[in-house]
Motif scaffolding. Structure first.
Motif, PDB file in Angstrom:
ATOM      1  N   VAL A  88       0.837  -1.205   0.000  1.00  0.00           N
ATOM      2  CA  VAL A  88       0.000   0.000   0.000  1.00  0.00           C
ATOM      3  C   VAL A  88       0.870   1.252   0.000  1.00  0.00           C
ATOM      4  O   VAL A  88       0.625   2.179  -0.759  1.00  0.00           O
ATOM      5  N   VAL A  89       1.894   1.276   0.845  1.00  0.00           N
ATOM      6  CA  VAL A  89       2.826   2.406   0.929  1.00  0.00           C
ATOM      7  C   VAL A  89       4.155   1.941   0.333  1.00  0.00           C
ATOM      8  O   VAL A  89       4.832   1.102   0.927  1.00  0.00           O
ATOM      9  N   PRO A  90       4.540   2.458  -0.827  1.00  0.00           N
ATOM     10  CA  PRO A  90       5.751   1.971  -1.482  1.00  0.00           C
ATOM     11  C   PRO A  90       7.057   2.353  -0.794  1.00  0.00           C
ATOM     12  O   PRO A  90       8.067   1.685  -0.998  1.00  0.00           O
ATOM     13  N   GLN A  91       7.058   3.398   0.020  1.00  0.00           N
ATOM     14  CA  GLN A  91       8.284   3.805   0.710  1.00  0.00           C
ATOM     15  C   GLN A  91       8.723   2.691   1.657  1.00  0.00           C
ATOM     16  O   GLN A  91       7.907   2.159   2.419  1.00  0.00           O
ATOM     17  N   LEU A  92      10.003   2.337   1.624  1.00  0.00           N
ATOM     18  CA  LEU A  92      10.506   1.281   2.490  1.00  0.00           C
ATOM     19  C   LEU A  92      10.225   1.614   3.951  1.00  0.00           C
ATOM     20  O   LEU A  92      10.573   2.690   4.433  1.00  0.00           O
ATOM     21  N   HIS A  93       9.562   0.694   4.624  1.00  0.00           N
ATOM     22  CA  HIS A  93       9.280   0.833   6.049  1.00  0.00           C
ATOM     23  C   HIS A  93       9.140  -0.562   6.636  1.00  0.00           C
ATOM     24  O   HIS A  93       8.638  -1.468   5.981  1.00  0.00           O
ATOM     25  N   ILE A  94       9.614  -0.712   7.864  1.00  0.00           N
ATOM     26  CA  ILE A  94       9.632  -2.016   8.526  1.00  0.00           C
ATOM     27  C   ILE A  94       8.732  -1.956   9.759  1.00  0.00           C
ATOM     28  O   ILE A  94       8.991  -1.196  10.692  1.00  0.00           O
ATOM     29  N   HIS A  95       7.683  -2.768   9.745  1.00  0.00           N
ATOM     30  CA  HIS A  95       6.751  -2.861  10.872  1.00  0.00           C
ATOM     31  C   HIS A  95       7.373  -3.718  11.974  1.00  0.00           C
ATOM     32  O   HIS A  95       7.956  -4.762  11.695  1.00  0.00           O
ATOM     33  N   HIS A  96       7.212  -3.290  13.206  1.00  0.00           N
ATOM     34  CA  HIS A  96       7.609  -4.042  14.406  1.00  0.00           C
ATOM     35  C   HIS A  96       6.391  -4.035  15.326  1.00  0.00           C
ATOM     36  O   HIS A  96       6.087  -3.015  15.943  1.00  0.00           O
ATOM     37  N   VAL A  97       5.686  -5.152  15.388  1.00  0.00           N
ATOM     38  CA  VAL A  97       4.435  -5.230  16.138  1.00  0.00           C
ATOM     39  C   VAL A  97       4.591  -6.226  17.282  1.00  0.00           C
ATOM     40  O   VAL A  97       4.842  -7.413  17.054  1.00  0.00           O
ATOM     41  N   VAL A  98       4.445  -5.712  18.496  1.00  0.00           N
ATOM     42  CA  VAL A  98       4.495  -6.587  19.675  1.00  0.00           C
ATOM     43  C   VAL A  98       3.150  -7.305  19.753  1.00  0.00           C
ATOM     44  O   VAL A  98       2.094  -6.675  19.731  1.00  0.00           O
ATOM     45  N   ARG A  99       3.228  -8.631  19.831  1.00  0.00           N
ATOM     46  CA  ARG A  99       2.014  -9.442  19.866  1.00  0.00           C
ATOM     47  C   ARG A  99       1.872 -10.145  21.205  1.00  0.00           C
ATOM     48  O   ARG A  99       2.849 -10.470  21.879  1.00  0.00           O
ATOM     49  N   PHE A 100       0.612 -10.349  21.569  1.00  0.00           N
ATOM     50  CA  PHE A 100       0.265 -11.037  22.810  1.00  0.00           C
ATOM     51  C   PHE A 100      -0.724 -12.137  22.474  1.00  0.00           C
ATOM     52  O   PHE A 100      -1.582 -11.972  21.602  1.00  0.00           O
ATOM     53  N   GLU A 101      -0.627 -13.249  23.181  1.00  0.00           N
ATOM     54  CA  GLU A 101      -1.534 -14.368  22.916  1.00  0.00           C
ATOM     55  C   GLU A 101      -2.991 -14.009  23.152  1.00  0.00           C
ATOM     56  O   GLU A 101      -3.883 -14.688  22.658  1.00  0.00           O
ATOM     57  N   ASN A 102      -3.244 -12.912  23.880  1.00  0.00           N
ATOM     58  CA  ASN A 102      -4.630 -12.490  24.121  1.00  0.00           C
ATOM     59  C   ASN A 102      -5.019 -11.256  23.292  1.00  0.00           C
ATOM     60  O   ASN A 102      -6.054 -10.650  23.550  1.00  0.00           O
ATOM     61  N   ASP A 103      -4.196 -10.876  22.281  1.00  0.00           N
ATOM     62  CA  ASP A 103      -4.592  -9.711  21.485  1.00  0.00           C
ATOM     63  C   ASP A 103      -5.706 -10.084  20.503  1.00  0.00           C
ATOM     64  O   ASP A 103      -5.995 -11.264  20.286  1.00  0.00           O
ATOM     65  N   ALA A 104      -6.325  -9.083  19.952  1.00  0.00           N
ATOM     66  CA  ALA A 104      -7.533  -9.265  19.133  1.00  0.00           C
ATOM     67  C   ALA A 104      -7.312 -10.122  17.892  1.00  0.00           C
ATOM     68  O   ALA A 104      -8.254 -10.746  17.404  1.00  0.00           O
ATOM     69  N   ALA A 105      -6.101 -10.178  17.372  1.00  0.00           N
ATOM     70  CA  ALA A 105      -5.860 -10.895  16.121  1.00  0.00           C
ATOM     71  C   ALA A 105      -5.122 -12.218  16.296  1.00  0.00           C
ATOM     72  O   ALA A 105      -4.975 -12.968  15.340  1.00  0.00           O
ATOM     73  N   TRP A 106      -4.639 -12.481  17.492  1.00  0.00           N
ATOM     74  CA  TRP A 106      -3.809 -13.674  17.715  1.00  0.00           C
ATOM     75  C   TRP A 106      -4.503 -14.933  17.248  1.00  0.00           C
ATOM     76  O   TRP A 106      -5.689 -15.095  17.506  1.00  0.00           O
ATOM     77  N   PRO A 107      -3.843 -15.817  16.562  1.00  0.00           N
ATOM     78  CA  PRO A 107      -2.455 -15.830  16.100  1.00  0.00           C
ATOM     79  C   PRO A 107      -2.295 -15.303  14.662  1.00  0.00           C
ATOM     80  O   PRO A 107      -1.232 -15.430  14.076  1.00  0.00           O
ATOM     81  N   LYS A 108      -3.346 -14.727  14.120  1.00  0.00           N
ATOM     82  CA  LYS A 108      -3.317 -14.245  12.733  1.00  0.00           C
ATOM     83  C   LYS A 108      -2.547 -12.930  12.610  1.00  0.00           C
ATOM     84  O   LYS A 108      -2.310 -12.258  13.609  1.00  0.00           O
ATOM     85  N   PRO A 109      -2.205 -12.535  11.364  1.00  0.00           N
ATOM     86  CA  PRO A 109      -1.640 -11.197  11.159  1.00  0.00           C
ATOM     87  C   PRO A 109      -2.647 -10.132  11.594  1.00  0.00           C
ATOM     88  O   PRO A 109      -3.862 -10.373  11.614  1.00  0.00           O
ATOM     89  N   ILE A 110      -2.173  -8.953  11.927  1.00  0.00           N
ATOM     90  CA  ILE A 110      -3.024  -7.914  12.510  1.00  0.00           C
ATOM     91  C   ILE A 110      -3.891  -7.170  11.506  1.00  0.00           C
ATOM     92  O   ILE A 110      -4.914  -6.620  11.871  1.00  0.00           O
ATOM     93  N   TRP A 111      -3.491  -7.150  10.247  1.00  0.00           N
ATOM     94  CA  TRP A 111      -4.168  -6.303   9.265  1.00  0.00           C
ATOM     95  C   TRP A 111      -5.618  -6.706   9.036  1.00  0.00           C
ATOM     96  O   TRP A 111      -5.919  -7.846   8.702  1.00  0.00           O
TER      97      TRP A 111
END
Length: 141
Positions: A88-111
């Motif tokens: 979506v955004v062509p500019q180089l950028h690196i996502h760093h997402v802290v995940r928790f086993e109880n987060d809303a998307a676990w274990p799937k990707p967040i998007w």
């Protein structure tokens, strides 16, 4: 004359600038569902890691590893997701997402799993107070 680095408008709209590192801007994605930070190399016209000069590639790896370790220590996550998609955004950028086993998307990707929930000003300040001293301590070494 080389062109100046400019942060992509979508990143500027979706994120809060947290710090300037030697190569990258460190951004916080304005989504309080997850501690989600983004590194953006301050190099114009780059969309892929291999397009960086060799020393910039090494610096990006160093900064990414440093941020990864600092985030896991600061937020005590169960897993860290690191990704450079750029679909979506062509500019180089690196996502760093802290995940928790109880987060809303676990274990799937967040998007696209849950709607974005913006931080309040107080929450943004709290995150900065957690992260900036840790970051300064690591950079001082």
């Amino acid at each position: 004359m080389t062109e100046q680095f400019e942060l992509h408008s979508q990143l500027a709209a979706d994120c809060v600038e947290v710090a300037e590192l030697p190569l990258c801007k460190l951004l916080l994605c304005n989504d309080s569902n997850y501690p989600w930070f983004i590194l953006v190399p301050k190099v114009h016209g780059v969309s892929e890691v291999f397009q960086l000069e060799w020393n910039e590639q090494q610096q990006l790896l160093n900064e990414s590893s440093m941020i990864a370790e600092m985030l896991m220590q600061t937020f005590n996550g169960d897993k860290l997701n690191v990704a450079a998609l750029g679909n979506v955004v062509p500019q180089l950028h690196i996502h760093h997402v802290v995940r928790f086993e109880n987060d809303a998307a676990w274990p799937k990707p967040i998007w696209g799993v849950v709607p974005t929930k913006q931080y309040s000003n107080a929450q943004l300040e709290e995150i900065k107070l957690k992260v900036l001293p840790q970051l300064e301590a690591v950079l001082a070494k």
